[in-house]
Design a protein around this motif. Structure first.
Motif, PDB file in Angstrom:
ATOM      1  N   ALA A  61       6.184   4.732   4.633  1.00  0.00           N
ATOM      2  CA  ALA A  61       6.798   4.401   5.932  1.00  0.00           C
ATOM      3  C   ALA A  61       8.172   3.774   5.721  1.00  0.00           C
ATOM      4  CB  ALA A  61       5.892   3.471   6.729  1.00  0.00           C
ATOM      5  N   ALA A  62       8.306   2.918   4.721  1.00  0.00           N
ATOM      6  CA  ALA A  62       9.603   2.287   4.429  1.00  0.00           C
ATOM      7  C   ALA A  62      10.616   3.334   3.959  1.00  0.00           C
ATOM      8  CB  ALA A  62       9.439   1.185   3.386  1.00  0.00           C
ATOM      9  N   GLN A  63      10.170   4.280   3.129  1.00  0.00           N
ATOM     10  CA  GLN A  63      11.061   5.348   2.673  1.00  0.00           C
ATOM     11  C   GLN A  63      11.492   6.238   3.843  1.00  0.00           C
ATOM     12  OE1 GLN A  63       8.584   7.101  -0.358  1.00  0.00           O
ATOM     13  NE2 GLN A  63       9.553   5.896  -1.985  1.00  0.00           N
ATOM     14  N   ASP A  64      10.557   6.565   4.729  1.00  0.00           N
ATOM     15  CA  ASP A  64      10.890   7.362   5.916  1.00  0.00           C
ATOM     16  C   ASP A  64      11.908   6.632   6.786  1.00  0.00           C
ATOM     17  OD1 ASP A  64       9.214   9.421   5.164  1.00  0.00           O
ATOM     18  OD2 ASP A  64       7.635   8.944   6.625  1.00  0.00           O
ATOM     19  N   HIS A  65      11.694   5.329   6.993  1.00  0.00           N
ATOM     20  CA  HIS A  65      12.618   4.546   7.828  1.00  0.00           C
ATOM     21  C   HIS A  65      14.008   4.517   7.200  1.00  0.00           C
ATOM     22  CE1 HIS A  65      13.955   1.617  10.742  1.00  0.00           C
ATOM     23  NE2 HIS A  65      14.433   0.890   9.742  1.00  0.00           N
ATOM     24  N   GLN A  66      14.084   4.320   5.892  1.00  0.00           N
ATOM     25  CA  GLN A  66      15.375   4.298   5.205  1.00  0.00           C
ATOM     26  C   GLN A  66      16.075   5.648   5.338  1.00  0.00           C
ATOM     27  OE1 GLN A  66      15.154   3.161   1.082  1.00  0.00           O
ATOM     28  NE2 GLN A  66      17.292   3.626   0.697  1.00  0.00           N
ATOM     29  N   LEU A  67      15.332   6.741   5.201  1.00  0.00           N
ATOM     30  CA  LEU A  67      15.889   8.084   5.345  1.00  0.00           C
ATOM     31  C   LEU A  67      16.435   8.303   6.754  1.00  0.00           C
ATOM     32  CD1 LEU A  67      16.296  11.066   4.441  1.00  0.00           C
ATOM     33  CD2 LEU A  67      13.953  11.451   5.203  1.00  0.00           C
ATOM     34  N   VAL A  68      15.651   7.945   7.771  1.00  0.00           N
ATOM     35  CA  VAL A  68      16.075   8.110   9.166  1.00  0.00           C
ATOM     36  C   VAL A  68      17.335   7.275   9.434  1.00  0.00           C
ATOM     37  CG1 VAL A  68      15.436   7.674  11.572  1.00  0.00           C
ATOM     38  CG2 VAL A  68      13.806   8.768  10.023  1.00  0.00           C
TER      39      VAL A  68
ATOM     40  N   SER B  85       0.842  -1.187   0.000  1.00  0.00           N
ATOM     41  CA  SER B  85       0.000   0.000   0.000  1.00  0.00           C
ATOM     42  C   SER B  85       0.885   1.248   0.000  1.00  0.00           C
ATOM     43  CB  SER B  85      -0.923  -0.019   1.213  1.00  0.00           C
ATOM     44  OG  SER B  85      -0.256   0.390   2.375  1.00  0.00           O
ATOM     45  N   PRO B  86       0.346   2.368  -0.462  1.00  0.00           N
ATOM     46  CA  PRO B  86       1.138   3.608  -0.493  1.00  0.00           C
ATOM     47  C   PRO B  86       1.649   4.040   0.880  1.00  0.00           C
ATOM     48  CG  PRO B  86      -0.838   3.846  -1.827  1.00  0.00           C
ATOM     49  CD  PRO B  86      -0.958   2.528  -1.113  1.00  0.00           C
ATOM     50  N   SER B  87       0.864   3.829   1.940  1.00  0.00           N
ATOM     51  CA  SER B  87       1.326   4.235   3.270  1.00  0.00           C
ATOM     52  C   SER B  87       2.483   3.364   3.750  1.00  0.00           C
ATOM     53  CB  SER B  87       0.180   4.211   4.274  1.00  0.00           C
ATOM     54  OG  SER B  87      -0.317   2.909   4.430  1.00  0.00           O
TER      55      SER B  87
END
Length: 172
Positions: free
Chosen positions: A7-14, A1-3
């Motif tokens: 969330a995966a992109q945010d986690h990778q960035l962090v 799903s898009p969310s």
């Protein structure tokens, strides 16, 4: 799903930002914590700059700690230029973190975060104020009358909270 993708992109960035921070501060390492990841990007002279915030906690230092460590709000800065894409700065902020917090799965409250869209520094004492000029006929709470924007790039367009201007590279 898009969310889930977001969330995966945010986690990778962090994780990328904390890798940068932890390599430069091995005595004071952090790990990701639950909380909103913000970002604001702007092109400039063939580069794309991104400013944002995320929440992290100090790495556990012992087995007997029952309470989770107090979370910290971080500022990060990314640049994409001439084939390079990466973290330029990542620094903890003195800003109190009031993210939604839970302990042992019990929800302890809702979080809020101050909006940094109009952050300025007083030209005289470098205190945080919320506009470049005070209300008509009044001084800022510090008693002075003139301030400058934290970040020309993000001003009034982004909710990103910034560190003091000497702690980031672009936008001031």
């Amino acid at each position: 799903s898009p969310s889930e993708v977001a969330a995966a992109q945010d986690h990778q960035l962090v994780m990328e930002c904390l890798r940068h921070y932890n390599l430069n501060h091995p005595e004071n390492e952090y790990v990701p914590a639950p909380g909103k990841v913000t970002r604001y990007s702007s092109p400039h002279n063939g580069s794309c700059w991104t400013h944002g915030n995320f929440v992290a906690s100090p790495k556990h230092s012992g087995y007997f700690s029952l309470l989770p460590p107090r979370p910290t709000l971080f500022f990060y800065e990314l640049v994409t230029k001439d084939g390079f894409e990466g973290v330029v700065s990542c620094t903890p902020l003195d800003e109190p973190v009031t993210e939604a917090y839970s302990l042992f799965g019990l929800h302890l409250g809702w979080g809020t975060r101050r909006d940094g869209s109009s952050d300025c520094l007083c030209n005289t004492c470098n205190r945080l104020v919320d506009s470049e000029v005070p209300s008509v006929g009044k001084a800022f709470p510090c008693g002075h009358y003139k301030a400058e924007r934290f970040c020309q790039m993000c001003y009034l367009q982004s909710e990103v909270l910034h560190p003091s201007p000497e702690k980031f590279a672009f936008g001031k």
